[in-house]
Design a protein around this motif. Structure first.
Motif, mmCIF file in Angstrom:
data_model
loop_
_atom_site.group_PDB
_atom_site.id
_atom_site.type_symbol
_atom_site.label_atom_id
_atom_site.label_comp_id
_atom_site.label_asym_id
_atom_site.label_seq_id
_atom_site.Cartn_x
_atom_site.Cartn_y
_atom_site.Cartn_z
ATOM 1 N N UNK A 37 -5.523 36.077 -4.443
ATOM 2 C CA UNK A 37 -4.082 35.877 -4.458
ATOM 3 C C UNK A 37 -3.409 37.234 -4.586
ATOM 4 N N UNK A 38 -2.121 37.278 -4.329
ATOM 5 C CA UNK A 38 -1.369 38.508 -4.540
ATOM 6 C C UNK A 38 0.026 38.181 -5.051
ATOM 7 N N UNK A 39 0.614 39.146 -5.736
ATOM 8 C CA UNK A 39 1.942 38.962 -6.302
ATOM 9 C C UNK A 39 2.717 40.264 -6.211
ATOM 10 N N UNK A 45 3.221 34.278 -7.222
ATOM 11 C CA UNK A 45 1.874 34.550 -6.756
ATOM 12 C C UNK A 45 1.612 33.785 -5.462
ATOM 13 N N UNK A 46 0.976 34.450 -4.508
ATOM 14 C CA UNK A 46 0.793 33.932 -3.165
ATOM 15 C C UNK A 46 -0.689 33.881 -2.811
ATOM 16 N N UNK A 47 -1.109 32.783 -2.221
ATOM 17 C CA UNK A 47 -2.483 32.637 -1.754
ATOM 18 C C UNK A 47 -2.755 33.584 -0.598
ATOM 19 N N UNK A 48 -3.926 34.213 -0.619
ATOM 20 C CA UNK A 48 -4.349 35.101 0.448
ATOM 21 C C UNK A 48 -5.510 34.504 1.241
ATOM 22 N N UNK A 49 -6.573 34.133 0.560
ATOM 23 C CA UNK A 49 -7.727 33.568 1.232
ATOM 24 C C UNK A 49 -8.764 33.098 0.241
ATOM 25 N N UNK A 98 -13.092 29.062 -8.800
ATOM 26 C CA UNK A 98 -12.943 27.636 -9.051
ATOM 27 C C UNK A 98 -14.278 26.935 -8.877
ATOM 28 N N UNK A 99 -14.579 26.008 -9.787
ATOM 29 C CA UNK A 99 -15.820 25.251 -9.696
ATOM 30 C C UNK A 99 -15.733 24.115 -8.692
ATOM 31 N N UNK A 100 -14.521 23.677 -8.380
ATOM 32 C CA UNK A 100 -14.326 22.581 -7.446
ATOM 33 C C UNK A 100 -13.007 22.773 -6.713
ATOM 34 N N UNK A 101 -13.043 22.654 -5.406
ATOM 35 C CA UNK A 101 -11.850 22.803 -4.581
ATOM 36 C C UNK A 101 -11.792 21.698 -3.539
ATOM 37 N N UNK A 102 -10.596 21.217 -3.303
ATOM 38 C CA UNK A 102 -10.339 20.287 -2.212
ATOM 39 C C UNK A 102 -9.522 20.994 -1.146
ATOM 40 N N UNK A 103 -9.726 20.612 0.078
ATOM 41 C CA UNK A 103 -9.031 21.257 1.186
ATOM 42 C C UNK A 103 -7.518 21.170 1.050
ATOM 43 N N UNK A 109 -2.662 28.060 -7.041
ATOM 44 C CA UNK A 109 -3.355 28.790 -8.092
ATOM 45 C C UNK A 109 -3.729 27.918 -9.284
ATOM 46 N N UNK A 110 -3.076 26.770 -9.447
ATOM 47 C CA UNK A 110 -3.400 25.884 -10.555
ATOM 48 C C UNK A 110 -4.793 25.275 -10.442
#
Length: 125
Positions: A37-39, A45-49, A98-103, A109-110
């Motif tokens: 992320x970047x800020x 804060x913004x998602x990057x990849x 993160x241990x678990x992510x959904x698409x 960021x939460x």
């Protein structure tokens, strides 16, 4: 104790490249999704990849074709390779795990459990 440590930030000219590193400890690195992320000052804060434990990657439209996420599981380190940098890329960059992510939620960021301290990237024109 889980720790993520970013490094590699600095000052670079527009059009140049930088590689950021995120060294992880205290977690099973290969089983976690790793994101950047970047800020920028005064902005959220913004998602990057992100790369997920299944090996897939996903990038924000603003960086597609310019930024790439790599990882070295033997070193427990994730990388953000940035090319064709623009002044608008100037921000503090954060590594997250993160241990678990959904698409449907991986850009928020939460959903991430651990964060690094951030490293400053400044792109001059």
């Amino acid at each position: 104790q889980v720790q993520l440590l970013e490094s590699g930030g600095g000052l670079v000219q527009a059009g140049g490249s930088l590689r950021l590193s995120c060294a992880a400890s205290g977690l099973p690195f290969s089983t976690y999704g790793m994101a950047w992320f970047r800020q920028a000052p005064g902005k959220e804060r913004q998602f990057v990849g992100v790369y997920r434990r299944g090996g897939t990657t996903y990038y924000a439209d603003s960086v597609k074709g310019r930024f790439t996420i790599f990882r070295d599981n033997a070193k427990n380190t994730a990388y953000l390779q940035m090319t064709s940098l623009k002044p608008d890329d100037t921000a503090v960059y954060y590594c997250a795990a993160a241990s678990s992510l959904r698409s449907s939620t991986l850009v928020y960021d939460s959903n991430y459990d651990y964060w690094g301290q951030g490293t400053q990237v400044t792109v001059s024109s």
